[in-house]
Design a protein around this motif. Structure first.
Motif, PDB file in Angstrom:
ATOM      1  N   GLY A   1       0.861  -1.357   0.014  1.00 40.21           N
ATOM      2  CA  GLY A   1       0.096   0.129  -0.084  1.00 40.21           C
ATOM      3  C   GLY A   1       0.748   1.162   0.054  1.00 40.21           C
ATOM      4  O   GLY A   1       0.196   2.354  -0.205  1.00 40.21           O
ATOM      5  N   SER A   2       2.263   1.264   0.148  1.00 42.35           N
ATOM      6  CA  SER A   2       3.126   2.294   0.210  1.00 42.35           C
ATOM      7  C   SER A   2       2.886   2.933  -1.156  1.00 42.35           C
ATOM      8  O   SER A   2       2.968   2.277  -2.337  1.00 42.35           O
ATOM      9  CB  SER A   2       4.573   2.039   0.500  1.00 42.35           C
ATOM     10  N   THR A   3       3.147   4.121  -1.190  1.00 40.17           N
ATOM     11  CA  THR A   3       3.399   5.048  -2.524  1.00 40.17           C
ATOM     12  C   THR A   3       4.770   5.488  -2.814  1.00 40.17           C
ATOM     13  O   THR A   3       5.341   6.024  -1.708  1.00 40.17           O
ATOM     14  CB  THR A   3       2.291   6.202  -2.530  1.00 40.17           C
ATOM     15  N   ILE A   4       5.275   5.207  -3.763  1.00 36.75           N
ATOM     16  CA  ILE A   4       6.788   5.453  -4.231  1.00 36.75           C
ATOM     17  C   ILE A   4       6.694   6.428  -5.339  1.00 36.75           C
ATOM     18  O   ILE A   4       6.305   6.268  -6.446  1.00 36.75           O
ATOM     19  CB  ILE A   4       7.410   4.388  -4.550  1.00 36.75           C
ATOM     20  N   ILE A   5       7.167   7.635  -5.151  1.00 35.53           N
ATOM     21  CA  ILE A   5       7.093   8.542  -6.254  1.00 35.53           C
ATOM     22  C   ILE A   5       8.789   8.778  -6.433  1.00 35.53           C
ATOM     23  O   ILE A   5       9.751   8.994  -5.664  1.00 35.53           O
ATOM     24  CB  ILE A   5       6.723  10.001  -5.478  1.00 35.53           C
ATOM     25  N   ARG A   6       9.106   8.640  -7.550  1.00 42.44           N
ATOM     26  CA  ARG A   6      10.485   8.403  -8.136  1.00 42.44           C
ATOM     27  C   ARG A   6      10.785   9.669  -9.087  1.00 42.44           C
ATOM     28  O   ARG A   6      10.097  10.168  -9.744  1.00 42.44           O
ATOM     29  CB  ARG A   6      10.655   7.403  -9.171  1.00 42.44           C
ATOM     30  N   ARG A   7      11.990  10.304  -8.809  1.00 39.62           N
ATOM     31  CA  ARG A   7      12.244  11.281  -9.526  1.00 39.62           C
ATOM     32  C   ARG A   7      13.703  11.172 -10.090  1.00 39.62           C
ATOM     33  O   ARG A   7      14.747  11.067  -9.196  1.00 39.62           O
ATOM     34  CB  ARG A   7      12.452  12.785  -8.953  1.00 39.62           C
ATOM     35  N   LYS A   8      13.941  11.106 -11.471  1.00 40.47           N
ATOM     36  CA  LYS A   8      15.157  10.850 -12.081  1.00 40.47           C
ATOM     37  C   LYS A   8      15.926  11.962 -12.741  1.00 40.47           C
ATOM     38  O   LYS A   8      15.467  12.541 -13.331  1.00 40.47           O
ATOM     39  CB  LYS A   8      15.226   9.646 -13.193  1.00 40.47           C
ATOM     40  N   TYR A   9      17.229  12.373 -12.179  1.00 40.08           N
ATOM     41  CA  TYR A   9      17.844  13.494 -12.581  1.00 40.08           C
ATOM     42  C   TYR A   9      19.138  13.221 -13.665  1.00 40.08           C
ATOM     43  O   TYR A   9      19.703  12.280 -13.301  1.00 40.08           O
ATOM     44  CB  TYR A   9      18.479  14.169 -11.268  1.00 40.08           C
ATOM     45  N   SER A  10      19.096  14.012 -14.767  1.00 42.31           N
ATOM     46  CA  SER A  10      20.212  14.083 -15.413  1.00 42.31           C
ATOM     47  C   SER A  10      21.530  14.687 -14.789  1.00 42.31           C
ATOM     48  O   SER A  10      21.381  15.557 -13.956  1.00 42.31           O
ATOM     49  CB  SER A  10      20.034  14.356 -16.836  1.00 42.31           C
ATOM     50  N   MET A  11      22.651  14.457 -15.231  1.00 39.02           N
ATOM     51  CA  MET A  11      23.952  15.227 -14.764  1.00 39.02           C
ATOM     52  C   MET A  11      24.755  15.543 -16.076  1.00 39.02           C
ATOM     53  O   MET A  11      24.848  15.015 -16.915  1.00 39.02           O
ATOM     54  CB  MET A  11      24.758  14.036 -14.001  1.00 39.02           C
TER      55      MET A  11
END
Length: 264
Positions: free
Chosen positions: A200-210
């Motif tokens: 039931g956990s919510t996982i928000i992913r944010r992927k950053y370039s470099m």
């Protein structure tokens, strides 16, 4: 003979792995440096530039750099930042988004001294499918390198609105760095405590370039923090920076993609 040789190698490995705790007085000095923390992204928002003074003692609360004049420019537009709230050392841009075909330059004027830094965003690859597996009393992320370009992914995990939340601490964050380098101190870095979360956990992913410069900054920062404490530590040194003389930290520009997953 082989047994004796193997035993000798094990003893040598153990002796090299041991560290003796030594309490030494820390010597601090006023450097007149300012610390810059900022990352512009392709999100249309009020981006933050945080200015503080360096720590003088361990675990000290950083003193904000207040009253500076802060601007960000690209080839066509000048953005003037506003300190909010007053005295906080936190300066916000007007609504803006960074794009990949421009160079952005930060300019700071403080106590009659000027500091500058420039960076530009590179494209970011799409997120792959999120993997997690049953572990402990719940689930655990399965983190592996992905794509061809350096990146890092923030995982904000929350089960605040589930029946599994029985206290005030029902969230956490994991950051996975994928610099596409081979660093022995990363391979043999100290283990982290396992992090578990319920169904039931919510996982928000944010992927950053470099950018290349941002990657080198993160590599030097990790060498002094998360990767330190193993058996192959590197010589201590200041982290790299793209800021002019008198300032440390980094001014980064990155492209971001995000998604949301509910753990089933």
């Amino acid at each position: 003979m082989r047994t004796q040789r193997l035993l000798g190698m094990i003893l040598l490995f153990v002796s090299l792995s041991c560290e003796e705790a030594i309490d030494l007085p820390l010597k601090s000095e006023d450097t007149n440096l300012i610390v810059v923390e900022s990352i512009l992204t392709n999100e249309n928002t009020n981006h933050l530039v945080r200015l503080t003074h360096p720590y003088k003692t361990q675990n000290e609360t950083p003193v904000p750099v207040s009253g500076a004049t802060v601007t960000i420019s690209d080839e066509t537009t000048l953005y003037t930042l506003t300190e909010l709230p007053a005295g906080s050392g936190e300066y916000y841009t007007p609504l803006m988004r960074a794009v990949t075909d421009k160079v952005y330059t930060l300019h700071i004027l403080y106590n009659e001294k000027e500091y500058t830094a420039s960076d530009s965003a590179v494209p970011v690859e799409a997120l792959s499918i999120l993997h997690y597996a049953a572990a402990g009393s719940g689930y655990q992320l399965v983190l592996n390198p992905e794509g061809q370009s350096p990146n890092y992914i923030e995982h904000a995990i929350s089960w605040q609105n589930t029946s599994a939340c029985t206290g005030s601490d029902c969230s956490g964050e994991l950051i996975y760095y994928d610099l596409k380098t081979i660093d022995v101190n990363e391979i043999y870095k100290p283990d982290k405590e396992d992090f578990y979360f319920p169904a039931g956990s919510t996982i928000i992913r944010r992927k950053y370039s470099m950018s290349t410069a941002y990657k080198e900054f993160l590599r030097s920062m990790l060498s002094e923090t998360e990767w330190r404490g193993g058996i192959f530590d590197v010589q201590r040194d200041n982290t790299t920076t793209n800021l002019s003389e008198g300032a440390i930290g980094f001014f980064a520009v990155s492209t971001v993609v995000a998604d949301t997953t509910v753990v089933q």
